[in-house]
Design a protein around this motif. Sequence first.
Motif, PDB file in Angstrom:
ATOM      1  N   MET A 117       0.839  -1.207   0.000  1.00 29.48           N
ATOM      2  CA  MET A 117       0.000   0.000   0.000  1.00 29.48           C
ATOM      3  C   MET A 117       0.869   1.252   0.000  1.00 29.48           C
ATOM      4  O   MET A 117       1.895   1.302   0.685  1.00 29.48           O
ATOM      5  N   ARG A 118       0.450   2.250  -0.764  1.00 29.27           N
ATOM      6  CA  ARG A 118       1.141   3.536  -0.720  1.00 29.27           C
ATOM      7  C   ARG A 118       0.943   4.166   0.658  1.00 29.27           C
ATOM      8  O   ARG A 118      -0.026   3.906   1.356  1.00 29.27           O
ATOM      9  N   ILE A 119       1.875   5.025   1.016  1.00 31.75           N
ATOM     10  CA  ILE A 119       1.839   5.658   2.335  1.00 31.75           C
ATOM     11  C   ILE A 119       0.538   6.421   2.555  1.00 31.75           C
ATOM     12  O   ILE A 119      -0.092   6.321   3.612  1.00 31.75           O
ATOM     13  N   GLU A 120       0.079   7.164   1.551  1.00 36.66           N
ATOM     14  CA  GLU A 120      -1.142   7.949   1.732  1.00 36.66           C
ATOM     15  C   GLU A 120      -2.350   7.056   1.999  1.00 36.66           C
ATOM     16  O   GLU A 120      -3.263   7.432   2.751  1.00 36.66           O
ATOM     17  N   ARG A 134     -13.513  13.094   8.751  1.00 36.73           N
ATOM     18  CA  ARG A 134     -12.300  13.781   8.292  1.00 36.73           C
ATOM     19  C   ARG A 134     -12.049  13.599   6.795  1.00 36.73           C
ATOM     20  O   ARG A 134     -10.999  14.025   6.299  1.00 36.73           O
ATOM     21  N   LYS A 135     -12.976  12.992   6.070  1.00 39.73           N
ATOM     22  CA  LYS A 135     -12.746  12.695   4.658  1.00 39.73           C
ATOM     23  C   LYS A 135     -12.467  13.960   3.855  1.00 39.73           C
ATOM     24  O   LYS A 135     -11.607  13.972   2.971  1.00 39.73           O
ATOM     25  N   ALA A 136     -13.202  15.040   4.135  1.00 44.34           N
ATOM     26  CA  ALA A 136     -12.971  16.308   3.436  1.00 44.34           C
ATOM     27  C   ALA A 136     -11.595  16.855   3.818  1.00 44.34           C
ATOM     28  O   ALA A 136     -11.241  16.938   4.995  1.00 44.34           O
ATOM     29  N   GLY A 137     -10.812  17.196   2.818  1.00 45.69           N
ATOM     30  CA  GLY A 137      -9.492  17.763   3.066  1.00 45.69           C
ATOM     31  C   GLY A 137      -8.466  16.768   3.545  1.00 45.69           C
ATOM     32  O   GLY A 137      -7.440  17.152   4.122  1.00 45.69           O
ATOM     33  N   LEU A 138      -8.714  15.479   3.293  1.00 41.54           N
ATOM     34  CA  LEU A 138      -7.825  14.446   3.813  1.00 41.54           C
ATOM     35  C   LEU A 138      -6.429  14.511   3.197  1.00 41.54           C
ATOM     36  O   LEU A 138      -5.418  14.345   3.883  1.00 41.54           O
ATOM     37  N   SER A 139      -6.359  14.759   1.895  1.00 38.11           N
ATOM     38  CA  SER A 139      -5.042  14.831   1.231  1.00 38.11           C
ATOM     39  C   SER A 139      -4.196  15.939   1.832  1.00 38.11           C
ATOM     40  O   SER A 139      -2.986  15.758   2.067  1.00 38.11           O
ATOM     41  N   GLU A 140      -4.815  17.087   2.102  1.00 41.32           N
ATOM     42  CA  GLU A 140      -4.080  18.200   2.696  1.00 41.32           C
ATOM     43  C   GLU A 140      -3.616  17.853   4.109  1.00 41.32           C
ATOM     44  O   GLU A 140      -2.510  18.204   4.511  1.00 41.32           O
ATOM     45  N   LEU A 141      -4.470  17.145   4.863  1.00 37.60           N
ATOM     46  CA  LEU A 141      -4.093  16.726   6.211  1.00 37.60           C
ATOM     47  C   LEU A 141      -2.885  15.803   6.177  1.00 37.60           C
ATOM     48  O   LEU A 141      -1.945  15.949   6.971  1.00 37.60           O
ATOM     49  N   ILE A 142      -2.886  14.852   5.250  1.00 35.25           N
ATOM     50  CA  ILE A 142      -1.756  13.916   5.136  1.00 35.25           C
ATOM     51  C   ILE A 142      -0.469  14.672   4.822  1.00 35.25           C
ATOM     52  O   ILE A 142       0.595  14.392   5.399  1.00 35.25           O
ATOM     53  N   GLN A 143      -0.546  15.648   3.928  1.00 31.01           N
ATOM     54  CA  GLN A 143       0.639  16.440   3.589  1.00 31.01           C
ATOM     55  C   GLN A 143       1.148  17.205   4.808  1.00 31.01           C
ATOM     56  O   GLN A 143       2.356  17.278   5.047  1.00 31.01           O
ATOM     57  N   ARG A 144       0.235  17.761   5.597  1.00 32.65           N
ATOM     58  CA  ARG A 144       0.646  18.516   6.794  1.00 32.65           C
ATOM     59  C   ARG A 144       1.302  17.594   7.815  1.00 32.65           C
ATOM     60  O   ARG A 144       2.292  17.960   8.451  1.00 32.65           O
ATOM     61  N   LEU A 145       0.740  16.399   7.965  1.00 37.04           N
ATOM     62  CA  LEU A 145       1.302  15.460   8.933  1.00 37.04           C
ATOM     63  C   LEU A 145       2.699  15.007   8.517  1.00 37.04           C
ATOM     64  O   LEU A 145       3.600  14.893   9.357  1.00 37.04           O
ATOM     65  N   LEU A 146       2.885  14.755   7.232  1.00 34.49           N
ATOM     66  CA  LEU A 146       4.216  14.369   6.744  1.00 34.49           C
ATOM     67  C   LEU A 146       5.214  15.506   6.953  1.00 34.49           C
ATOM     68  O   LEU A 146       6.352  15.284   7.379  1.00 34.49           O
ATOM     69  N   ALA A 147       4.779  16.729   6.647  1.00 35.66           N
ATOM     70  CA  ALA A 147       5.663  17.879   6.840  1.00 35.66           C
ATOM     71  C   ALA A 147       6.037  18.046   8.306  1.00 35.66           C
ATOM     72  O   ALA A 147       7.152  18.465   8.644  1.00 35.66           O
ATOM     73  N   GLN A 148       5.099  17.686   9.187  1.00 38.23           N
ATOM     74  CA  GLN A 148       5.323  17.824  10.621  1.00 38.23           C
ATOM     75  C   GLN A 148       6.502  16.994  11.094  1.00 38.23           C
ATOM     76  O   GLN A 148       7.196  17.368  12.051  1.00 38.23           O
TER      77      GLN A 148
END
Length: 274
Positions: A117-120, A134-148
Amino acid sequence: MSDTVNDTVLEIKGLQVKYLTTRGDVTAVDGLDLEVRRGEILGIAGESGSGKSTLAVALLRLLKPPGKVTAGSAMFRPEGRSPVDLLKVDGEELRVLRWSALSYLPQGSMSSLNPVMRIEDQFRDVILEHAPARKAGLSELIQRLLAQVGLEPRVARMYPHELSGGMKQRVLMAICVALEPDLVIADEPTTALDVTIQRVILQSLADLRRDFGVTLVVISHDMGVHAQLVDRVAVMYEGKLVEVGDVRQVFKDPRHEYTQQLIESIPQVGRRAS
């Protein structure tokens, strides 16, 4: 917070864990009493076999036979929820608590991510299972968490085999805090990582406490890890808690001989091996 109860996120009393074998019962955790204060980083120290990891999996209800909790309680007080005894809560309520209130960073990041499975998608599985809103805006949340945790956006589309050990560990750390839990238990988070990556992981853990307000329990045999990261340290020996205190005070004036031996085991520049 004005009182001791509100300042305590986890209160363990009389915890006993045994491994039931054909040759007799082996006690791995023996009558342990311990409080985890809200917002702190608490270290659990001790050599292999001292009961550290058994303590973690018992609290998380991940203990497998022949292991069995035979006594004690573990009162968990997440913000905005009723207190629950982790050792007695039923399966459905425990499932609700996992990830959203209580997360686990296991030993061995190499084998903790699904290799196909891909990380996302692994982020999505956890988040949508426990917080479908949390489905809305999930891609943006994943990006923020990775950046964190210091990872680039491209990591989201990668597979685990494309990541280094340190990157995998940071992915797991980001997943652990995705739903902003009250408590994260990290079991040997720097195992099998080189010294440079260990420092990155320790800094990332400190940043998670600062940025998310999460309480951390960090289990490690390495007293150097505790010296760099934790606020208080609890030392286990043969299943018992032999010392608990402010990390600076424990290093300055250890009260138990075993704690002294653990501190002396830290490699020091200029000190010759005897």
